[in-house]
Design a protein around this motif. Structure first.
Motif, short mmCIF file in Angstrom:
data_model
loop_
_atom_site.label_atom_id
_atom_site.label_comp_id
_atom_site.label_asym_id
_atom_site.label_seq_id
_atom_site.Cartn_x
_atom_site.Cartn_y
_atom_site.Cartn_z
N ALA A 157 0.86 -1.11 -0.05
CA ALA A 157 0.08 -0.07 0.11
C ALA A 157 0.94 1.29 -0.17
CB ALA A 157 -0.86 0.06 1.15
N SER A 158 1.96 1.14 0.56
CA SER A 158 3.01 2.47 0.70
C SER A 158 3.68 2.34 -0.51
CB SER A 158 4.10 1.91 1.62
OG SER A 158 3.43 2.18 2.99
N VAL A 159 4.09 1.51 -1.39
CA VAL A 159 4.63 1.80 -2.55
C VAL A 159 3.39 2.34 -3.60
CG1 VAL A 159 5.47 0.35 -4.47
CG2 VAL A 159 6.15 -0.30 -2.39
N GLN A 160 2.21 1.63 -3.50
CA GLN A 160 1.24 2.30 -4.43
C GLN A 160 0.79 3.65 -4.10
OE1 GLN A 160 -0.77 0.54 -7.15
NE2 GLN A 160 -0.89 2.65 -7.85
N THR A 161 1.09 4.12 -2.84
CA THR A 161 0.58 5.73 -2.46
C THR A 161 1.77 6.31 -2.85
OG1 THR A 161 -0.41 4.95 -0.42
CG2 THR A 161 0.49 7.04 -0.53
N ALA A 162 3.11 5.88 -3.11
CA ALA A 162 4.03 6.76 -3.41
C ALA A 162 4.05 6.88 -4.86
CB ALA A 162 5.45 5.97 -3.17
N ILE A 163 3.66 5.84 -5.73
CA ILE A 163 3.52 6.04 -6.95
C ILE A 163 2.25 6.70 -7.50
CG2 ILE A 163 2.64 4.31 -9.02
CD1 ILE A 163 4.15 2.03 -7.76
N ASP A 164 1.15 6.81 -6.73
CA ASP A 164 0.34 7.75 -6.83
C ASP A 164 0.43 9.09 -6.57
OD1 ASP A 164 -1.33 5.44 -7.77
OD2 ASP A 164 -2.50 5.38 -5.75
N ALA A 165 1.35 9.18 -5.46
CA ALA A 165 1.68 10.77 -5.24
C ALA A 165 2.62 11.37 -6.31
CB ALA A 165 2.69 10.58 -4.11
N CYS A 166 3.61 10.40 -7.11
CA CYS A 166 4.37 10.81 -7.99
C CYS A 166 3.62 11.12 -9.27
CB CYS A 166 5.24 9.58 -8.34
SG CYS A 166 6.64 10.09 -9.22
N HIS A 167 2.51 10.34 -9.54
CA HIS A 167 1.59 10.61 -10.49
C HIS A 167 0.83 11.99 -10.55
CE1 HIS A 167 -1.02 10.00 -14.20
NE2 HIS A 167 -2.16 10.21 -13.23
N GLY A 168 0.38 12.10 -9.11
CA GLY A 168 -0.33 13.45 -8.84
C GLY A 168 0.77 14.79 -9.05
N GLU A 169 1.92 14.49 -8.74
CA GLU A 169 2.78 15.75 -8.85
C GLU A 169 2.86 15.86 -10.32
OE1 GLU A 169 4.88 17.91 -6.95
OE2 GLU A 169 3.53 17.12 -5.27
N TRP A 170 3.03 14.90 -11.18
CA TRP A 170 3.07 14.95 -12.79
C TRP A 170 1.98 15.62 -13.12
CZ3 TRP A 170 0.09 12.42 -16.46
CH2 TRP A 170 0.59 12.68 -17.73
N VAL A 171 0.66 15.47 -12.73
CA VAL A 171 -0.62 15.83 -13.15
C VAL A 171 -0.59 17.34 -12.71
CG1 VAL A 171 -3.00 15.90 -13.03
CG2 VAL A 171 -2.05 13.89 -13.09
N ILE A 172 -0.23 17.76 -11.73
CA ILE A 172 -0.38 19.07 -11.15
C ILE A 172 0.72 19.92 -11.64
CG2 ILE A 172 -0.13 20.61 -9.16
CD1 ILE A 172 -1.41 18.36 -7.53
N ASN A 173 2.00 19.48 -11.92
CA ASN A 173 3.08 20.49 -12.21
C ASN A 173 3.36 20.19 -13.79
OD1 ASN A 173 3.68 21.60 -9.77
ND2 ASN A 173 4.26 19.66 -9.14
N GLU A 174 2.79 19.24 -14.38
CA GLU A 174 3.17 18.98 -15.77
C GLU A 174 4.60 19.03 -16.25
OE1 GLU A 174 1.63 22.63 -17.65
OE2 GLU A 174 -0.54 22.34 -16.99
N GLY A 175 5.16 17.88 -15.29
CA GLY A 175 6.36 17.45 -15.73
C GLY A 175 7.61 18.14 -15.04
N THR A 176 7.30 19.28 -14.44
CA THR A 176 8.53 20.02 -14.11
C THR A 176 8.80 19.95 -12.38
OG1 THR A 176 7.22 21.98 -13.57
CG2 THR A 176 8.48 21.72 -15.80
N PHE A 177 9.04 18.68 -11.69
CA PHE A 177 9.15 18.57 -10.51
C PHE A 177 10.16 17.14 -10.35
CE2 PHE A 177 6.16 15.33 -12.46
CZ PHE A 177 6.51 14.40 -11.88
N ILE A 178 10.66 16.83 -9.19
CA ILE A 178 11.38 15.83 -8.73
C ILE A 178 10.52 14.90 -8.03
CG2 ILE A 178 13.24 15.03 -7.32
CD1 ILE A 178 14.25 16.62 -10.02
N CYS A 179 10.31 13.63 -8.39
CA CYS A 179 9.45 12.69 -7.95
C CYS A 179 10.28 11.64 -7.29
CB CYS A 179 8.64 11.83 -8.86
SG CYS A 179 7.82 10.67 -8.51
#
Length: 158
Positions: free
Chosen positions: A46-68
């Motif tokens: 569940a922690s792995v899936q949450t981290a992956i989802d958080a990374c995806h959320g950052e990608w959606v919000i910041n349009e690719g300009t972030f560190i995941c």
């Protein structure tokens, strides 16, 4: 003068009562170790899936300009799927497959297949395959799988 001593009948009754309580309590604790390990693995997944989802959320919000995660470069196509927004490279080597997603994600037996999926043992800490396999609960013959196209980290039951 009265003597306050236990009779033989009272002592036998107490011994029988302790035996009955022990017979009821012991079976409740027999499977606790495996249940604790299974719960630990499900929690880590569940922690792995949450981290992956958080990374995806950052990608959606910041349009690719972030560190995941821990140094996943979203501009590097070998590390990050810029089309779908999920990390491709979860680790830097076969011996540290999850170190880019989890702080202490080192585990053994993980491989990255030709299809781009990461696969690793569901139970490398000793949970034996149950006589009756319970769907959704990891045991020794199951494995975890990560699909970097969909971002799904799931248990594969064997």
């Amino acid at each position: 003068m009265q003597r306050s001593a236990f009779t033989l009948i009272e002592l036998i009754f107490v011994i029988i009562l302790i035996g009955v309580l022990g017979a009821v309590a012991v079976p409740k604790f027999v499977g606790m170790r495996d249940h604790a390990k299974i719960t630990s693995e499900l929690s880590t997944a569940a922690s792995v899936q949450t981290a992956i989802d958080a990374c995806h959320g950052e990608w959606v919000i910041n349009e690719g300009t972030f560190i995941c995660g821990a140094d996943i470069d979203p501009t590097d196509p070998a590390q990050f799927d810029a089309t779908n927004g999920y990390p491709i490279q979860l680790g830097t080597g076969s011996d540290t497959p999850l170190d880019k997603i989890l702080k202490n994600g080192k585990s053994v037996g993980w491989i990255k297949g030709a299809d781009g999926y990461y696969r690793g043992p569901a139970s490398n800490n000793g949970v034996k395959a149950a006589a009756t396999d319970i769907p959704g609960k990891p045991d020794a013959d199951d494995y975890w799988e990560y699909n970097s196209t969909t971002g799904i980290f799931r248990l594969i039951d064997n």
